[in-house]
Write a protein that holds these residues in place. Structure first.
Motif: not given
Length: 526
Positions: A26-27, A59-61, A371-378
């Motif tokens: 989920p992360h 924009k996937p990694d 997490k909500k504000e920074n979706p790119d951070v795991v």
């Protein structure tokens, strides 16, 4: 990290495996898109357009293709984005040129060897995984039961007709769960209608009970080209003795006479003999039931999803994943600043693991808002089960869920500088032997500290992680430092890995707690 998984048909087996990967990670930001291979061949420009638009929006990694036939048309549309192919079909292992794919996943040793012999070095095995707790072991197995079982598609190469023929000769029946793909072949099966117990359209929640009706599960795939099957693993998990041909994963996991019996390909007499042997030998059935469960318990869906997540990081990033473990208790006001500091680290990739030791403040809200504000951070978040878990146990919980090659431990009051992780890993990766590196936490302290240090995960796990019995001030540093030295670790200070405290603590206020710690450690060593 963003992963786009491309499957063939939504709600079929491949998409089910993909949803399992998403459920247990989920992360990660995972999206699944379905493109039917026939639609792609018949309307290539339409589906190329749909895929390109998805790539542009998401924009996937990394793109994970779950069907081999996608590669010629869709792989070139990924640009510089890394690509993984899971090849589920041994028949088409060399149908295309896979050199444009960064990594290939297969499920069997046979497939791995064939691709490596063809010159592909970027190949690894990830076996299928099932929900072991759903497909529960039948503790009340009836040794007098003689009913055979089959689960899967109704197609000629699965050899169901011969299974039904065996059932007739042995005067028993076959429980069948599955899907009729070839109606003409099902008509052949109906020649043995007196042997058939139909369980088509069985809902997922009822499938274990159907396996429990079987005395033996029979797999008779005859083309030696499939990679699975999942029903074989499900039957083994349910404690059903198996008779199977050595097709797909069965060749790798079934040891004849130990956890199942192997029948020869396209050999009716061999199939009949093996089924009869299993039915008539109660002790063999008992052994195969237990040994099969011990085999399949490691082929669970959590393990499969974990291996894919580690592969995603390995392929998407040129450097090793670092897991930053932050135990915290009632310091929500400082926690956001720490999360910001790790978001801005120069080293990538990083996963942040926040272990909340039953805080009563706004810690949960701070983490999930971030997490909500920074979706790119795991970010992985763990909330301990009850108050007073303690620092060592919180850290150990973080280690258990970490996926990084390296671990960085950070006290919840220390704010790292932007290059702190970079400096830790640069120093640590340059040391070949077992080692630990600690940083400067702004107090001029150059001797070992455990609340701002880095170590390879496998080394800390093998040394025994943190001592949960020690909860007094300073005890963690002293105990683990001595344990690391005793086990031959090299301890080094890295002055360029810096952090600063959000507030200072008074050592004077803890004078007698330090004394009690010294006494406790002395008792342990004497």
């Amino acid at each position: 990290m963003k992963i786009l998984i491309v499957v063939d048909v939504m709600f079929w087996a491949i998409s089910s495996l993909s949803r399992t990967i998403k459920k247990h990670n989920p992360h990660l930001d995972i999206e699944i898109i379905a493109i039917h291979p026939k639609d792609l061949r018949n309307y290539p420009e339409v589906w190329k357009g749909i895929f390109s638009e998805k790539m542009k929006q998401f924009k996937p990694d990394l793109v994970h293709f779950q069907y081999w036939d996608f590669i010629p048309a869709l792989s070139p549309l990924c640009g510089s984005v890394k690509k993984i192919l899971t090849h589920h079909n041994q028949k088409n292992l060399k149908s295309h040129d896979w050199r444009g794919v960064d990594h290939i996943v297969v499920h069997t040793k046979k497939a791995e060897k064939e691709l490596k012999d063809a010159g592909y070095s970027n190949v690894s095995i990830i076996q299928h995984g099932i929900d072991i707790e759903h497909f529960r072991y039948n503790e009340n197995y009836d040794e007098t039961n003689r009913v055979l079982g089959y689960c899967g598609r109704i197609v000629p190469w699965k050899g169901l007709v011969d299974i039904l023929r065996v059932a007739k000769e042995l005067d028993t029946k076959v429980v069948i769960m599955g899907k009729i793909d070839k109606p003409d072949y099902w008509d052949q099966c109906l020649e043995y209608k007196d042997q058939i117990i139909e369980k088509f359209n069985t809902p997922a929640e009822a499938q274990p009970s159907v396996y429990h009706e079987m005395a033996i599960y029979v797999g008779n795939s005859c083309d030696n080209l499939e990679e699975g099957t999942l029903p074989l693993l499900e039957a083994m998990s349910c404690g059903v003795p198996v008779v199977t041909t050595a097709s797909g994963e069965a060749k790798d996991i079934i040891k004849d006479g130990e956890n199942g019996l192997i029948a020869e390909f396209e050999n009716y007499d061999s199939l009949l003999s093996r089924v009869r042997t299993m039915l008539e030998n109660v002790n063999l059935r008992k052994k195969c039931r237990e040994d099969a469960w011990n085999t399949v318990r490691i082929l669970n869906e959590e393990r499969m999803a974990w291996l894919y997540a580690k592969l995603y990081y390995k392929v998407a990033f040129p450097r090793d994943l670092v897991s930053v473990i932050i135990p915290t208790y009632n310091r929500a006001s400082q926690l956001k600043n720490m999360l910001e500091a790790y978001k801005n680290q120069t080293y990538k990739p990083i996963e942040i693991i926040v272990v909340n030791d039953f805080s009563t403040d706004d810690t949960i809200r701070v983490v999930f808002d971030f997490k909500k504000e920074n979706p790119d951070v795991v970010i992985k978040y763990i909330n301990t089960e009850y108050e007073g878990y303690g620092l060592a146990k919180a850290r150990n919980m973080g280690i258990i869920v970490s996926q990084g090659h390296y671990l960085v431990f950070n006290d919840d009051r220390l704010i790292p500088e932007p290059n702190a992780v970079e400096m830790f890993i640069k120093r640590l990766s340059g040391i070949k032997e077992k080692s630990v590196v600690w940083g400067d936490k702004g107090a001029g302290k150059r001797n070992f500290i455990e609340n701002f240090f880095a170590i390879r995960k496998k080394h800390l796990v093998r040394v025994g992680m943190f001592q949960e019995a020690i909860k007094t001030y300073g005890g963690q540093s002293q105990e683990i430092r001595q344990r690391l030295i005793d086990q031959g670790f090299k301890l080094e200070f890295e002055p360029l890995a810096k952090s600063s405290p959000a507030f200072k603590t008074s050592k004077a206020k803890r004078r007698y707690e330090i004394f009690r710690t010294k006494v406790q450690l002395w008792r342990m060593d004497n």
